[in-house]
Write an enzyme that holds these catalytic residues in place. Structure first.
Site, short mmCIF file in Angstrom:
data_model
loop_
_atom_site.label_atom_id
_atom_site.label_comp_id
_atom_site.label_asym_id
_atom_site.label_seq_id
_atom_site.Cartn_x
_atom_site.Cartn_y
_atom_site.Cartn_z
N GLN A 122 0.83 -1.21 0.00
CA GLN A 122 0.00 0.00 0.00
C GLN A 122 0.87 1.26 0.00
N ASN A 258 -12.51 -1.32 2.80
CA ASN A 258 -11.29 -1.91 2.25
C ASN A 258 -10.07 -1.68 3.14
N ARG A 266 -3.96 -3.71 13.60
CA ARG A 266 -4.04 -2.82 14.77
C ARG A 266 -4.66 -3.55 15.96
N ARG A 291 22.28 -9.47 39.48
CA ARG A 291 23.30 -8.43 39.55
C ARG A 291 23.37 -7.84 40.96
N SER A 363 -1.78 3.43 19.23
CA SER A 363 -0.84 4.54 19.46
C SER A 363 -0.30 4.54 20.89
N GLU A 405 1.17 0.65 10.31
CA GLU A 405 -0.29 0.62 10.53
C GLU A 405 -0.84 1.97 10.97
N GLU A 407 0.83 6.11 11.43
CA GLU A 407 1.71 6.83 12.34
C GLU A 407 0.89 7.24 13.57
N SER A 506 -7.39 12.06 23.17
CA SER A 506 -7.36 10.66 22.68
C SER A 506 -6.53 9.78 23.60
C1 LIG Z 1 -2.09 -13.42 14.65
C2 LIG Z 1 -1.67 -12.10 14.12
C3 LIG Z 1 -0.61 -11.48 14.96
C4 LIG Z 1 -0.29 -10.07 14.50
C5 LIG Z 1 0.84 -9.53 15.28
C6 LIG Z 1 1.24 -8.19 14.83
C7 LIG Z 1 2.62 -8.14 14.32
C8 LIG Z 1 2.74 -7.07 13.30
C9 LIG Z 1 3.96 -7.19 12.49
C10 LIG Z 1 3.70 -6.60 11.13
C11 LIG Z 1 4.68 -5.62 10.78
C12 LIG Z 1 4.39 -4.67 9.94
C13 LIG Z 1 3.08 -4.56 9.23
C14 LIG Z 1 2.89 -3.16 8.75
C15 LIG Z 1 1.90 -3.11 7.65
C16 LIG Z 1 1.54 -1.69 7.24
O1 LIG Z 1 2.02 -0.72 7.77
S1 LIG Z 1 0.39 -1.58 6.01
C17 LIG Z 1 0.15 0.13 5.74
C18 LIG Z 1 -0.61 0.78 6.85
N1 LIG Z 1 -0.95 2.11 6.50
C19 LIG Z 1 -1.68 2.88 7.26
O2 LIG Z 1 -2.07 2.49 8.33
C20 LIG Z 1 -2.05 4.22 6.69
C21 LIG Z 1 -2.68 5.10 7.70
N2 LIG Z 1 -3.69 5.89 7.09
C22 LIG Z 1 -5.00 5.58 7.17
O3 LIG Z 1 -5.38 4.58 7.77
C23 LIG Z 1 -5.96 6.50 6.49
O4 LIG Z 1 -5.46 7.14 5.44
C24 LIG Z 1 -6.57 7.53 7.43
C25 LIG Z 1 -7.49 6.77 8.37
C26 LIG Z 1 -5.52 8.30 8.21
C27 LIG Z 1 -7.39 8.55 6.61
O5 LIG Z 1 -8.06 7.87 5.59
P1 LIG Z 1 -8.85 8.59 4.45
O6 LIG Z 1 -9.31 7.58 3.50
O7 LIG Z 1 -8.07 9.73 3.92
O8 LIG Z 1 -10.04 9.07 5.29
P2 LIG Z 1 -10.83 10.42 5.33
O9 LIG Z 1 -11.34 10.72 3.98
O10 LIG Z 1 -9.99 11.42 6.05
O11 LIG Z 1 -12.08 9.96 6.21
C28 LIG Z 1 -11.86 9.64 7.47
C29 LIG Z 1 -13.18 8.98 7.88
O12 LIG Z 1 -13.04 7.58 7.62
C30 LIG Z 1 -13.11 6.90 8.85
N3 LIG Z 1 -12.21 5.76 8.78
C31 LIG Z 1 -10.92 5.76 8.42
N4 LIG Z 1 -10.43 4.52 8.52
C32 LIG Z 1 -11.44 3.74 8.93
C33 LIG Z 1 -11.54 2.35 9.22
N5 LIG Z 1 -10.48 1.53 9.10
N6 LIG Z 1 -12.73 1.89 9.64
C34 LIG Z 1 -13.79 2.71 9.80
N7 LIG Z 1 -13.75 4.05 9.53
C35 LIG Z 1 -12.58 4.54 9.11
C36 LIG Z 1 -12.70 7.90 9.89
O13 LIG Z 1 -13.15 7.57 11.15
C37 LIG Z 1 -13.34 9.16 9.36
O14 LIG Z 1 -14.71 9.11 9.69
P3 LIG Z 1 -15.48 10.47 9.97
O15 LIG Z 1 -15.35 11.33 8.76
O16 LIG Z 1 -14.84 11.08 11.17
O17 LIG Z 1 -16.87 10.00 10.24
C1 LIG Z 2 8.66 -1.63 10.00
C2 LIG Z 2 7.68 -1.12 8.99
C3 LIG Z 2 6.93 -2.03 8.26
C4 LIG Z 2 6.03 -1.57 7.29
N1 LIG Z 2 5.33 -2.49 6.55
C5 LIG Z 2 4.47 -2.05 5.59
C6 LIG Z 2 3.76 -2.99 4.77
O1 LIG Z 2 3.88 -4.20 4.92
N2 LIG Z 2 2.93 -2.52 3.82
C7 LIG Z 2 2.76 -1.19 3.61
O2 LIG Z 2 1.99 -0.83 2.71
N3 LIG Z 2 3.41 -0.28 4.38
C8 LIG Z 2 4.26 -0.68 5.35
N4 LIG Z 2 4.93 0.24 6.14
C9 LIG Z 2 4.70 1.67 5.93
C10 LIG Z 2 3.92 2.32 7.06
O3 LIG Z 2 2.61 1.87 7.09
C11 LIG Z 2 3.98 3.83 6.91
O4 LIG Z 2 5.33 4.24 7.00
C12 LIG Z 2 3.14 4.50 7.97
O5 LIG Z 2 1.77 4.32 7.69
C13 LIG Z 2 3.45 6.01 8.12
O6 LIG Z 2 3.30 6.67 6.94
P1 LIG Z 2 4.44 7.64 6.36
O7 LIG Z 2 5.70 6.87 6.27
O8 LIG Z 2 3.87 8.20 5.12
O9 LIG Z 2 4.62 8.77 7.42
P2 LIG Z 2 4.29 10.34 7.25
O10 LIG Z 2 2.84 10.47 7.08
O11 LIG Z 2 5.15 10.92 6.20
O12 LIG Z 2 4.73 10.83 8.66
C14 LIG Z 2 5.74 11.81 8.92
C15 LIG Z 2 5.26 12.78 10.00
O13 LIG Z 2 4.15 13.52 9.53
C16 LIG Z 2 3.08 13.50 10.45
N5 LIG Z 2 1.80 13.56 9.74
C17 LIG Z 2 1.48 13.02 8.54
N6 LIG Z 2 0.20 13.26 8.24
C18 LIG Z 2 -0.33 13.96 9.25
C19 LIG Z 2 -1.62 14.49 9.53
N7 LIG Z 2 -2.64 14.33 8.69
N8 LIG Z 2 -1.79 15.16 10.68
C20 LIG Z 2 -0.77 15.31 11.55
N9 LIG Z 2 0.47 14.82 11.34
C21 LIG Z 2 0.70 14.16 10.21
C22 LIG Z 2 3.25 12.18 11.20
O14 LIG Z 2 2.63 12.24 12.47
C23 LIG Z 2 4.78 12.07 11.28
O15 LIG Z 2 5.21 12.79 12.43
C24 LIG Z 2 5.85 -0.18 7.09
C25 LIG Z 2 6.61 0.73 7.85
C26 LIG Z 2 7.52 0.28 8.78
C27 LIG Z 2 8.31 1.28 9.57
#
Ligand SMILES: CCCCCCCCCC/C=C\CCCC(=O)SCCNC(=O)CCNC(=O)[C@H](O)C(C)(C)COP(=O)(O)OP(=O)(O)OC[C@H]1O[C@@H](n2cnc3c(N)ncnc32)[C@H](O)[C@@H]1OP(=O)(O)O
Ligand SMILES: Cc1cc2nc3c(=O)[nH]c(=O)nc-3n(C[C@H](O)[C@H](O)[C@H](O)COP(=O)(O)OP(=O)(O)OC[C@H]3O[C@@H](n4cnc5c(N)ncnc54)[C@H](O)[C@@H]3O)c2cc1C
Length: 642
Positions: A122, A258, A266, A291, A363, A405, A407, A506
């Site tokens: 993603q 989606n 999370r 220790r 968080s 998942e 920031e 929060s």
């Molecule tokens: C057995 C299993 C063991 C597991 C153990 C764990 C071990 C883990 C190891 C794995 C290691 C690494 C894995 C890492 C993988 C990744 O990082 S994948 C990439 C992850 N990326 C992100 O998380 C990106 C973060 N950004 C977002 O989620 C969205 O962009 C964000 C929510 C910030 C905003 O989304 P937009 O589409 O831009 O939304 P808006 O148009 O602003 O609307 C916000 C409204 O939508 C609601 N919303 C958002 N998300 C959700 C959701 N998931 N469900 C329900 N609703 C959602 C939000 O509340 C707003 O609603 P409102 O307008 O207030 O009513």
């Molecule tokens: C170990 C690791 C594993 C990962 N695995 C995956 C994977 O499997 N698949 C995948 O798709 N991704 C993966 N990622 C990516 C990860 O999901 C993103 O790095 C993460 O979602 C943060 O996004 P960013 O890097 O764009 O940070 P940025 O958004 O660029 O963050 C930089 C700074 O900007 C601030 N900021 C950004 N937007 C806002 C806002 N709207 N309001 C206030 N502050 C804001 C943040 O708080 C932060 O301080 C991984 C990352 C790591 C470190």
């Protein structure tokens, strides 16, 4: 206690059985300590064990049980990841939640049999948080009924996905879906990346590893570019969204459905974080009881460093947090599984509550876990800084959770949206519409805390105090936000100007949930001795946490200075009470030596001899004179002597 930690006696027993089986299988043990291996060696070693596990897993665990899989993974493959980490954590969950029945029948059995390896792609080089501005496109070609995936510029390269670089041959790729020039936003597609026979990247695909990271270096986090790469229309994951052959778009029942694979992680990562915190504390607490350094009473011998109150204060509140996170995590997983079931049958009404809860917990838990692990490292003095402690690796892996998942600041702001909406209900006299997690926002509280005034009130007065500060901060931040808008500020600008205050709300709301989950669990326990030990820990938790957020309760006089003194005294009282149980409270997690991978944290406490053995096995000690000396240092010294 292990049954409390792992959820039931059966689970605790199974964990023990699994650890015992692994102990008897040397082929599943690290061939040498991981810190002495290069990144390539670690990846090779992990792949070796992974293939043995694929063959023998059924003899060790029930492979359909996620908890058993997770335990097996931690023991054998360890925290640093493995070449298929994302396959289980996100690829399969994404297919399970977002692929239609027909698509699941085609791909899931192959994924489960490990015929194919997948990841979740993603994040891009230019965007991770703001999914609306991802740049990879999937444009529908009506003539061929295919989507054309494309990376228009360098910032659109997928960047970070785990195991994308070298191991995976498939991925769920998130791209903006464009049909007849209309952009429908980010959608998930099943994409083949590499040839199944040769593992070579397919034409039109650019792919590789992004290089070494702070930790997690067994995982080949990768980059990925598409050059007009075609996939069938039916590779759009179509459980909730559909695109018909003529390009007709059928929208999902909830705009964010989606995003479920992210919510999955999370929810599940909370107990993962608790385990990492408890592991680091187990190492530090065991070592602290081995220790000996200095005397408390000069007429007595040197004491175990665990006798120092500062050491207890450094470690014990985090022990309480590890338990609290484990209990809150277990509740969250239950809620997640319930909401997922509802979503599959079309009921999406609980998604907002789950999203808000998991955003806040993710968080707060990752941040406090990082804090606790770092304190555990420092509590081990110099030896904590050595990789022999393994704490630095645990730290590096755990704090990855502050970023992946979502920031942490960004996710706190997601919860804040929910809290502000709830505050608006309170302000408009509609408190009856508040969900159960925020119902306290509509309840009038007493003018002052009764914490030290009502004997035997259990934890009720503490919970009420946490509720008071959380409610007050939520309403205050919401007022600030509404006030700025009333003054004519645009909504988004007003939001940004209040965002520090909103995130404070929060955090307080989330910390309240964690306290409540701990109280709920302790109230459920029947075994008197277990209840007593956990009640002590809960006392420490509520007092320590309250002291930490006391300024919020002092500023409106809800807590008085004398109550603060009472709370402080309670902290010291419970540090002393917990001391005799400290090692046992961590040993109850039953981490094996194989799993902990720590010389300092060995169960037998035989630290010094093993540290010396470990140092001697350093590759640098294979020879007495290194070539860096013969080639550079020796000639330098010789030249200087002339
Ligand atoms: C057995 C299993 C063991 C597991 C153990 C764990 C071990 C883990 C190891 C794995 C290691 C690494 C894995 C890492 C993988 C990744 O990082 S994948 C990439 C992850 N990326 C992100 O998380 C990106 C973060 N950004 C977002 O989620 C969205 O962009 C964000 C929510 C910030 C905003 O989304 P937009 O589409 O831009 O939304 P808006 O148009 O602003 O609307 C916000 C409204 O939508 C609601 N919303 C958002 N998300 C959700 C959701 N998931 N469900 C329900 N609703 C959602 C939000 O509340 C707003 O609603 P409102 O307008 O207030 O009513
Ligand atoms: C170990 C690791 C594993 C990962 N695995 C995956 C994977 O499997 N698949 C995948 O798709 N991704 C993966 N990622 C990516 C990860 O999901 C993103 O790095 C993460 O979602 C943060 O996004 P960013 O890097 O764009 O940070 P940025 O958004 O660029 O963050 C930089 C700074 O900007 C601030 N900021 C950004 N937007 C806002 C806002 N709207 N309001 C206030 N502050 C804001 C943040 O708080 C932060 O301080 C991984 C990352 C790591 C470190």
């Amino acid at each position: 206690m292990a049954a409390q930690i792992w959820g039931s006696e059966k689970r605790a027993r199974r964990r023990r059985e699994i650890s015992a089986k692994i102990a008897q299988m040397p082929e599943l043990h690290d061939s040498k300590p991981l810190p002495f291996m290069t990144r390539e060696e670690k990846i090779m070693e992990s792949a070796r064990k992974l293939t043995i596990l694929t063959e023998k897993m059924g003899q060790i665990i029930d492979p359909t049980d996620p908890a058993e899989l997770y335990h097996l993974n931690n023991e054998v493959l360890g925290l640093e990841g493995n070449p298929m980490a994302l396959h289980g954590v996100m690829f399969i969950p994404a297919l399970s939640a977002q692929a239609s029945d027909e698509q699941q029948a085609k791909w899931l059995p192959r994924a489960l049999r490990r015929e194919i390896i997948g990841t979740y792609a993603q994040t891009e080089l230019g965007h991770g948080t703001n999914l609306q501005n991802l740049e990879t496109t999937a444009t529908y070609d009506l003539a061929t009924q295919e989507f054309v995936l494309h990376t228009p510029q360098i910032t659109a390269l997928k960047w970070w996905p785990g195991n994308l670089g070298k191991s995976s041959n498939y991925a769920v790729v998130v791209a903006h879906m464009i049909i007849k020039a209309k952009n429908y936003g980010p959608h998930p597609f099943m994409v083949q990346l590499r040839d199944e026979k040769t593992h070579e990247p397919l034409p039109g695909i650019t792919i590789g590893d992004i290089g070494p990271k702070m930790a997690y270096n067994i995982v080949d986090n990768g980059f990925l570019g598409f050059n007009k790469y075609r996939i069938p229309r039916t590779n759009l994951l179509m459980r909730h969204t559909k695109v018909e052959a003529d390009g007709t778009y059928i929208k999902p029942p909830h705009a964010k459905i989606n995003y479920s694979a992210m919510v999955h992680v999370r929810a599940y990562m909370l107990t993962g974080q608790a385990i990492m915190l408890a592991s680091a504390l187990n190492i530090a607490t065991r070592y602290s009881s081995v220790r000996r350094q200095g005397q408390i009473d000069k007429s007595q011998p040197e004491v175990k460093v665990l006798e120092y109150q500062t050491q207890q204060h450094r470690l014990f509140p985090s022990i309480a947090r590890a338990y609290a996170f484990q209990f809150a995590g277990a509740e969250t997983v239950k809620l997640y599984e319930h909401v997922l079931k509802e979503m599959k049958s079309g009921n999406v009404s609980l998604m907002a509550d789950l999203h808000a809860l998991t955003s806040g917990l993710k968080s707060v838990v990752t941040y406090q876990t990082g804090e606790g692990i770092e304190q555990a490292r420092m509590a081990c003095g110099g030896h904590g800084y050595s990789m022999a402690s393994y704490i630095s690796e645990i730290y590096g892996v755990a704090i990855g959770g502050c970023t992946y998942e979502g920031e942490n600041m960004v996710m706190l702001l997601q919860l804040a949206r929910y809290l502000v909406k709830s505050a608006a209900l309170v302000k408009s006299g509609q408190s009856s519409k508040l969900g159960p997690l925020v119902a306290y926002l509509g309840v009038k509280s007493e003018p002052t805390s009764l914490i030290d005034r009502i004997p035997n009130s259990g934890f009720t007065e503490y919970v009420k105090t946490f509720q008071h500060v959380s409610k007050r901060q939520t309403l205050k931040a919401a007022d600030m936000f509404f006030g700025l808008m009333e003054k004519g500020e645009k909504r988004e600008i007003a939001w940004n100007k209040c965002s520090v205050e909103l995130n404070r709300a929060s955090r307080l709301h989330t910390r309240l949930f964690i306290v409540e989950a701990f109280v709920r669990r302790v109230n459920e326990i029947a075994d008197i001795r277990i209840k007593e030990a956990l009640t002590d820990l809960l006392h420490l938790h509520v007092n320590y946490e309250l002291l930490d957020i006391a300024s919020y309760a002092l500023e409106d006089g809800f807590l008085s200075a004398s109550q603060l003194d009472y709370i402080r005294d309670q902290v010291y009282l419970y540090l002393g009470k917990i001391r005799p149980n400290a090692v046992s409270l961590l040993d109850s997690w039953e981490f094996s030596d194989i799993e902990l991978r720590s010389v300092l944290g060995r169960r037998d406490g035989n630290v010094y001899e093993n540290l010396f053995k470990w140092a001697k096995s350093s590759p640098l000690n294979k020879t007495d004179v290194l070539s860096s000396v013969t080639q550079y240092l020796k000639p330098m010294m010789e030249k200087a002597r002339l």
